[in-house]
Design an enzyme around this catalytic site. Structure first.
Site, PDB file in Angstrom:
ATOM      1  N   GLU A 137       1.959  -1.236   1.138  1.00 21.54           N
ATOM      2  CA  GLU A 137       1.216  -2.161   0.213  1.00 21.54           C
ATOM      3  C   GLU A 137       0.804  -1.226  -0.908  1.00 21.54           C
ATOM      4  O   GLU A 137       0.251  -0.550  -1.036  1.00 21.54           O
ATOM      5  CB  GLU A 137      -0.159  -2.948   0.545  1.00 21.54           C
ATOM      6  CG  GLU A 137      -0.659  -3.852   1.699  1.00 21.54           C
ATOM      7  CD  GLU A 137      -1.317  -4.929   2.159  1.00 21.54           C
ATOM      8  OE1 GLU A 137      -2.645  -4.437   1.458  1.00 21.54           O
ATOM      9  OE2 GLU A 137      -1.401  -4.853   3.109  1.00 21.54           O
ATOM     10  N   GLU A 155      -5.227  -2.816   8.895  1.00 19.54           N
ATOM     11  CA  GLU A 155      -6.871  -2.289   8.741  1.00 19.54           C
ATOM     12  C   GLU A 155      -7.390  -2.806   9.928  1.00 19.54           C
ATOM     13  O   GLU A 155      -8.305  -3.570  10.631  1.00 19.54           O
ATOM     14  CB  GLU A 155      -6.621  -3.489   7.970  1.00 19.54           C
ATOM     15  CG  GLU A 155      -6.268  -2.954   6.824  1.00 19.54           C
ATOM     16  CD  GLU A 155      -7.416  -2.205   5.734  1.00 19.54           C
ATOM     17  OE1 GLU A 155      -7.558  -1.510   6.276  1.00 19.54           O
ATOM     18  OE2 GLU A 155      -6.939  -1.955   4.347  1.00 19.54           O
TER      19      GLU A 155
HETATM   20  C1  IPT Z   1      -5.610  -5.003   1.814  1.00 19.58           C
HETATM   21  C2  IPT Z   1      -5.166  -5.478   3.303  1.00 19.58           C
HETATM   22  O1  IPT Z   1      -4.394  -5.540   4.012  1.00 19.58           O
HETATM   23  C3  IPT Z   1      -4.775  -7.059   2.768  1.00 19.58           C
HETATM   24  O2  IPT Z   1      -4.979  -7.990   3.762  1.00 19.58           O
HETATM   25  C4  IPT Z   1      -5.216  -7.719   1.361  1.00 19.58           C
HETATM   26  O3  IPT Z   1      -6.550  -7.782   1.792  1.00 19.58           O
HETATM   27  C5  IPT Z   1      -5.275  -6.588   0.303  1.00 19.58           C
HETATM   28  O4  IPT Z   1      -5.666  -5.660   1.179  1.00 19.58           O
HETATM   29  C6  IPT Z   1      -5.595  -7.284  -0.777  1.00 19.58           C
HETATM   30  O5  IPT Z   1      -5.181  -8.285  -0.947  1.00 19.58           O
HETATM   31  S1  IPT Z   1      -7.067  -3.796   2.618  1.00 19.58           S
HETATM   32  C7  IPT Z   1      -7.825  -3.377   0.603  1.00 19.58           C
HETATM   33  C8  IPT Z   1      -9.418  -3.043   1.518  1.00 19.58           C
HETATM   34  C9  IPT Z   1      -6.987  -2.404   0.576  1.00 19.58           C
END
Ligand code: IPT
Length: 972
Positions: free
Chosen positions: A492, A416
Site C-alpha cells: 500500500e 494487519e
Molecule cells: C492500512 C490498511 O491496510 C488498509 O486496509 C487501509 O485501512 C489503509 O491503511 C488506510 O486507508 S493500515 C494503516 C494503519 C496504515
C-alpha cells in the site's frame, strides 16, 4: 483467558461443520448447474438467541416475510443500516464472544429442479455452493440441517444429492451479522452482512472432477512450457492449440508462448474425466525470487498496482460481472498492471478476468485482526493456537479455490494481523500445497513467514534506503540477513483519499532506480461512498453509527460511481510504460520502453507541433520495436514553417496501434511535451501609453485607471471595463484536503488543523495606504489573523495601458512562520454570468505541485461547474497548473481575460472557499451569485499524509517574499 467450550456455533472458533473440503473453482463445465440467485424470503431478528428453527421446515409459511434479492446485503436492502469502522471493532472485544444484539437474517427460497436435471437414480451427487456469506451461516435443505460455516469471502459447499426432490425444495439459511469469524474480518470497510455472492446448485455426475490443479510453468532459457494437470479422479487433458493430449498426472514440455500481465497468452483446452468436461484456460509462467528480485519468466517485474476492495455504491460487496470487467478495463486503460485483492479473495470470476485481460494479482486471505492493535495485540487470534484451525481453513479455501489462475503471482496471508503462530502455520500449509508462488504478508517486519519484504506508506527516503538494501537492521542478524535479501514492494502506498495522492512521481523514480523496489499498490481503487438519499454518497457516520471513522472509507482513485478521479489520471501518467524525453530545440528524442515483456511494436507514435495551444502540424513518428528496458534515439521532424507567434511545443504521444480487449486503437498510453524553442512564453507588447489614475465624478468616491474603477477610500477595485468585480485581494486559505488534515498519528503534519488553529481561514486585511501617483495606484495592506504577530504585508500596484489593467502584487511575510502556507495568490469575484472558462496552460484536469504529471499545456475550455472535482467530502480542488492566461465568459462570449506573469494556478468555483470548507457532502455546495476565482502564484503540495508521508520539501509553500502580476482586459 476465556474458555472457548460450550459457546453457540456462531461463537465457535473452529471452521464450522458439514461443509466439504475446498476445491478449484470453474466458471463452467458440462455438468448441470442451477443458480439460486433471485428473490428470496427474508426475516430480520435483532438477536441471534432465537431457538426457533421452525422456519427451516419446508412447510413453514413465509408469506408474511419480506422479499429480498439474493445476492445482497440486507443492510443495503431496507433492513438495518451499514456501518463503517476502520480498525475499531464495533462491539466489545472479548473473543470469540459477540454481542447479544446480533442482527440475524433468516432466508428462504423454494425451488424446483429443472426438467432435465439428472435423476438421482443416474448416480452422482449435487452440491450446494455459497460463494460468500457474511459472517456466519447455518443451512438447511428440505428441513435437514447441512451445517454451519464462517469465512465471509470464501466458498463453502455442502453435499445435498440425497436430499433433493424434483419439486418444492426449500433452502433455509440463517445468517448472523456477528460471529467468532468477525474477529478475523476487521478490514477497513463497511460491515455488510448477508448472502452477498452467488448461491448455486451443482450437479456432480458420477466420475465428475472433485478437484484439479494445473501446473503450468515456463522456462525462459529455452522458451518451453511444462504442463501437468492433477485431477481427482484422473482423466485426459487436451490443448489443441499446442497439440497436447495427455493423461492427468502426466507431464509434457514443449515450446509455448508465456503468460504475462502484458501479453496474457492463454491456451484453451479441456479436462475430461469419466463424468465431466471442464474448459481450461492455461497460462504458462514461472514466478521466483532470485538474486533478491521477484521475477516472472526470468525477468524482473514492476508492479504498477492498486488495492481493490469489492465495492459498488448501491450493492456494496455484491459486484456483478460487468462491474468487475469495468474495473479491469479502467485499470488497463490507466496503465495499471497489478491488483492486490485487499483484503480477501474476490468473487472468483474476477480472477478469470485478470487471467484474460492481463493483471498481476496478489490474492489475499480473508483475514485481518487490526482492532487488536489498540490492545497491544493482547488476545490476538493469529497468535492463539485455538484459532489455528480456523486460520488454516481460510488459507486452504483461498488457495484451493484460486490455485489455477496464472494471474495470481503471490499468496498473501492477510492484512494487519500483527504477528503470530497462526500466520506461520498458514505459510507452512501454503508452501506444502503450492510451491509455484511466493508468500506475502506485510504485518511482520521480520518477514519470518514471507518471501517478499512488503511495507505500507513508508516515506520516499526510506524506500530509497531499502532500495539500496541499506535499511535499518533488524535486531536478529539472521532475520536481518533474510529480509535484506528479499525483493521489496509497497503493498500500500499513496493514500488516494480526497485530493491527491501527491508524490507519485518521486516514488516511481525510486522503483525505476532500484532493482529491489518492484513497485507498489496505490491505496485504493475506489471510494466506498454508499448511495445516500440526502448526501449523494454517504460515509462513516451518515448511517447512524455509534462508532465510525468518517470519510476514511472514501480513499479511492475512482469516485463511488466509478468516474476516474484526477488521482487516477495522474497515476496513469506516472506509471506509463514508455518514457518519452528529448531536447526540443535540438530536435532529438529518446524513447525508452519500460514494459517488462512487450516491445513497442503494439504502439503507434505521433507528434504534433503546437503554438499557443493550436496545432500547426502533426504526423506519425516512426519508432523501432524497442525491446523492454531498451531505448531508441530519434530525430524530431523539422519544425513547420509558420508565421504564427507565440510559445511553441512539441507533443509526442504513444497510442495503441490496434484495438486490444481493453481499449480501442488510438488509446493513449504515454506522452510528453517538449518546448520547441528556447523563447518560452511570449509576453504581449504594450499597445498604448501608460494611463494615470483619475478621480471619478465628484461625489462618486471613485478612482479610474484605464479600464479599472476603484473605491478611492479603500483602493478596492470595483469594476473592470464595466464588469463588477469583488477583489482581487490576497488569499492564502484553502479548504483543507484530507491530506492537509493528515492522520492522528502524525500530529506535526496535520497542516489543515495547524492552519486553522493559526487562523488562516479568518485573515483580516488592514488598509495601510491608498497612494495614487502619476503612473500607478498603490494600495498597501497587512493581512493577518487575530491573536498572533504573524502577518503578510501585501502591496497591490495598479497600472494601466489602453484597455489593459495590470496588477503587481508584492508579499512580504512578517514574524516567524513555522508552517507552510496553503496557497498564495489573489481571490477575485465576478458575476455568476461568467460561467465559461477558457485557458492556455495546464489541463485538462486538476493539478497541484506534486500531482501535476498529467497536466499538459494546451488550450482548454470548460464550464465553471465542470471545473469542480466532486470529492465525496468537499475540499480544495480544481486548480489548473501553469496557466498563462484565462478567460471567463458569459453566454454571449464576452468577459474578462487574465494574463499571468509568471504563469499561475487557476481555480474558479461558484462558492467561496469558506463554503467549500464548511460542506460535509457535495450536495451541500450551492451555486451563489458570484464566480470566485483564485489566481495563485503558488500552492502547497498535496502529499499523502491522510495515511503516509506529507508533501516532499520541494513541494512546500514556505512563507517568503513573493512578487507576481496579472493583466486584466476585456475578452471578446
Ligand atoms: C492500512 C490498511 O491496510 C488498509 O486496509 C487501509 O485501512 C489503509 O491503511 C488506510 O486507508 S493500515 C494503516 C494503519 C496504515
Amino acid at each position: 483467558m476465556i474458555d472457548f467450550a460450550g459457546l453457540p456455533y456462531y461463537e465457535d472458533v473452529s471452521p464450522g461443520s458439514g461443509a466439504l473440503p475446498p476445491r478449484a473453482w470453474t466458471s463452467t463445465s458440462d455438468a448441470r448447474r442451477l443458480s439460486l440467485n433471485g428473490t428470496w424470503r427474508f426475516r430480520l431478528s435483532p438477536t441471534a438467541t432465537t431457538e426457533d428453527e421452525s422456519f427451516a421446515r419446508p412447510e413453514f409459511d413465509d408469506h408474511g416475510w419480506d422479499e429480498l434479492p439474493v445476492p445482497g446485503h440486507w443492510v443495503l436492502q431496507g433492513h438495518g443500516a451499514p456501518a463503517y469502522t476502520n480498525t475499531l471493532y464495533p462491539f466489545p472485544v472479548d473473543p470469540p464472544r459477540v454481542p447479544t444484539e446480533n442482527p440475524t437474517g433468516d432466508h428462504r427460497i423454494a425451488f424446483d429442479l429443472p426438467g432435465d436435471w439428472p435423476a438421482a437414480a443416474s448416480g452422482g451427487d449435487a452440491l450446494l455452493r455459497f460463494e460468500g456469506v457474511e459472517s456466519c451461516a447455518r443451512v438447511w435443505l428440505n428441513g435437514q440441517e447441512l451445517g454451519v460455516f464462517q469465512g465471509s469471502r470464501l466458498p463453502h459447499e455442502f453435499s445435498v444429492g440425497g436430499l433433493l426432490r424434483p419439486e418444492g425444495n426449500v433452502l433455509a439459511v440463517r445468517v448472523h451479522q456477528w460471529s467468532a469469524g468477525s474477529y478475523l474480518e476487521d478490514q477497513d470497510q463497511w460491515w455488510l452482512p448477508g448472502i452477498f455472492r452467488d448461491v448455486t446448485l451443482l450437479h456432480r455426475p458420477e466420475g465428475a472432477v472433485r478437484d484439479f490443479f494445473v501446473h503450468a510453468s515456463y522456462d525462459h532459457r529455452d522458451g518451453s512450457g511444462t504442463l501437468r494437470v492433477d485431477s481427482e479422479p484422473g482423466g485426459r487433458v487436451t490443448l489443441p492449440g499446442l497439440g497436447i493430449d495427455i493423461a492427468t498426472g502426466e507431464t509434457v514440455t514443449l515450446p509455448v508462448e508465456p503468460w504475462s500481465a502484458e501479453l496474457p497468452r492463454l491456451y484453451e483446452g479441456e479436462l475430461v474425466t469419466e463424468g465431466e468436461r471442464i474448459p481450461l484456460r492455461i497460462g504458462f509462467r514461472t514466478v521466483v525470487v532470485e538474486d533478491g528480485v521477484l521475477k516472472v519468466n526470468g525477468r524482473r517485474i514492476l508492479f504498477r498496482g492498486v488495492n481493490r476492495h469489492e465495492f459498488h455504491p448501491e450493492t456494496g460487496r455484491t459486484v456483478d460481472l460487468s462491474t468487475m470487467r469495468q474495473d479491469l478495463l479502467l485499470m488497463k486503460q490507466h496503465n495499471i498492471n497489478a491488483v492486490r485483492n485487499s483484503h480477501y479473495p474476490p468473487h472468483p470470476a474476477f480472477l478469470s478476468l485478470c487471467d484474460e485481460l492481463g493483471l498481476w494479482v496478489i490474492d489475499e486471505c480473508d483475514l485481518e485482526t487490526h482492532g487488536f492493535v489498540d490492545l497491544g495485540w493482547r488476545d490476538n487470534p493469529v497468535d492463539d493456537d485455538r484459532w489455528i484451525p480456523a486460520l488454516l481453513d481460510r488459507a486452504e479455501r483461498m488457495v484451493e479455490r484460486d490455485k489455477n489462475h496464472p494471474s495470481i503471482v503471490l499468496w498473501s496471508l492477510g492484512n494487519e494481523c500483527g504477528t503470530g503462530r497462526g500466520l506461520t502455520a498458514m505459510a507452512h500449509w501454503i508452501r506444502g500445497r503450492d510451491t509455484s508462488r511466493p508468500i506475502h504478508y506485510e504485518g511482520d517486519p521480520s518477514c519470518t513467514d514471507t518471501d517478499i519484504y512488503s511495507r505500507m506508506y513508508p516515506e520516499h527516503a526510506e524506500v530509497d534506503l531499502i532500495g539500496r538494501r541499506a535499511e535499518a537492521p533488524l535486531d536478529d542478524p539472521e532475520l536481518d540477513a533474510h529480509r535484506r535479501a528479499l525483493p521489496f514492494i509497497l503493498c500500500e502506498y499513496a493514500h488516494a483519499m480526497g485530493n491527491g495522492p501527491g508524490g507519485l512521481s518521486e516514488y516511481q523514480r525510486l522503483f525505476e532506480t532500484h532493482a529491489r523496489c518492484q513497485g507498489g499498490f496505490v491505496w485504493e481503487w475506489i471510494d466506498h461512498g454508499i448511495a445516500h438519499p440526502e448526501h449523494g454518497h454517504g460515509y462513516g457516520g451518515d448511517f447512524g453509527e455509534e462508532l465510525h471513522d468518517g470519510n476514511f472509507v472514501c480513499d479511492g482513485l475512482l469516485f463511488p460511481d466509478r468516474t476516474p478521479s484526477p488521482g487516477l489520471t495522474e497515476y496513469k501518467k506516472v506509471v506509463e510504460p514508455v518514457r518519452i524525453e528529448g531536447d526540443g530545440p535540438a530536435g532529438t528524442l529518446r524513447i525508452t520502453n519500460t514494459h517488462d515483456f512487450a516491445d513497442l511494436s503494439h504502439l503507434a507514435f505521433v507528434w504534433s507541433y503546437e503554438i499557443e495551444g493550436l496545432t500547426v502540424a502533426d504526423g506519425p513518428l516512426s519508432v523501432p520495436p524497442v525491446a523492454p528496458g531498451e531505448s531508441a534515439e530519434l530525430k524530431l521532424p523539422e519544425p513547420p514553417a509558420t508565421d504564427r507567434a507565440g510559445e511553441a511545443l512539441w507533443t509526442v504521444r504513444a497510442v495503441l496501434g490496434q484495438e486490444t480487449p481493453w481499449a480501442k486503437a488510438g488509446h493513449e498510453i504515454a506522452w510528453a511535451q517538449l518546448p520547441a524553442d528556447t523563447r518560452g512564453q511570449v509576453s504581449r507588447p504594450r499597445t498604448a501609453p501608460a494611463a494615470r489614475p483619475q478621480r471619478g465624478p465628484a461625489g462618486s468616491g471613485t478612482l479610474a485607471l484605464g479600464p479599472g474603477v476603484f473605491d478611492a477610500a479603500s483602493g478596492a477595485l470595483t469594476r473592470i471595463g464595466g464588469i463588477p468585480v469583488t477583489g482581487p485581494r490576497l488569499d492564502v486559505w484553502r479548504a483543507p484536503t484530507d491530506n492537509d488534515n493528515g492522520a492522528p498519528w502524525q500530529p506535526d503534519r496535520r497542516y489543515g488543523l495547524i492552519w486553522r488553529e493559526l487562523g488562516l481561514h479568518r485573515m483580516r486585511h488592514r488598509l495601510d495606504g491608498v497612494e495614487p501617483t502619476d503612473e500607478a495606484l498603490t494600495v498597501r495592506t497587512r493581512v493577518a489573523p487575530a491573536a498572533t504577530d504573524l502577518g503578510l504585508r501585501a502591496d497591490y500596484r495598479w497600472t494601466a495601458d489602453g484597455d489593459r489593467l495590470h496588477l503587481a502584487v508584492s508579499v512580504t511575510p512578517e514574524g516567524a512562520w513555522s508552517c507552510p502556507l496553503p496557497r498564495l495568490g489573489v481571490r477575485l469575484g465576478l458575476p455568476a454570468a461568467y460561467g465559461r472558462a477558457e485557458w492556455y496552460g495546464g489541463g485538462p484536469g486538476e493539478a497541484y505541485p506534486d500531482t501535476r504529471a498529467a497536466s499538459r499545456i494546451g488550450l482548454w475550455s470548460s464550464t465553471v461547474d465542470a471545473l469542480q472535482t466532486p470529492y465525496v467530502r468537499p475540499q480544495e480542488n480544481g486548480a489548473r497548473a501553469d496557466v498563462r492566461w484565462a478567460r471567463l465568459k458569459d453566454e454571449h462570449g464576452s468577459g474578462l481575460r487574465i494574463d499571468g506573469e509568471p504563469a499561475f494556478w487557476f481555480t474558479a468555483r461558484r462558492w467561496t472557499t469558506e463554503q467549500l470548507d464548511a460542506a460535509g457532502h457535495t450536495p451541500d455546495l450551492r451555486a451563489g451569485d458570484t464566480v470566485w476565482l483564485n489566481l495563485d502564484h503558488a500552492q502547497h503540495g498535496i502529499g499523502t499524509q491522510s495515511c503516509g508521508p506529507g508533501a516532499l520539501p520541494q513541494h512546500h509553500l514556505d512563507a517568503g517574499p513573493a512578487e507576481f502580476s496579472f493583466t486584466f482586459s476585456l475578452a471578446r
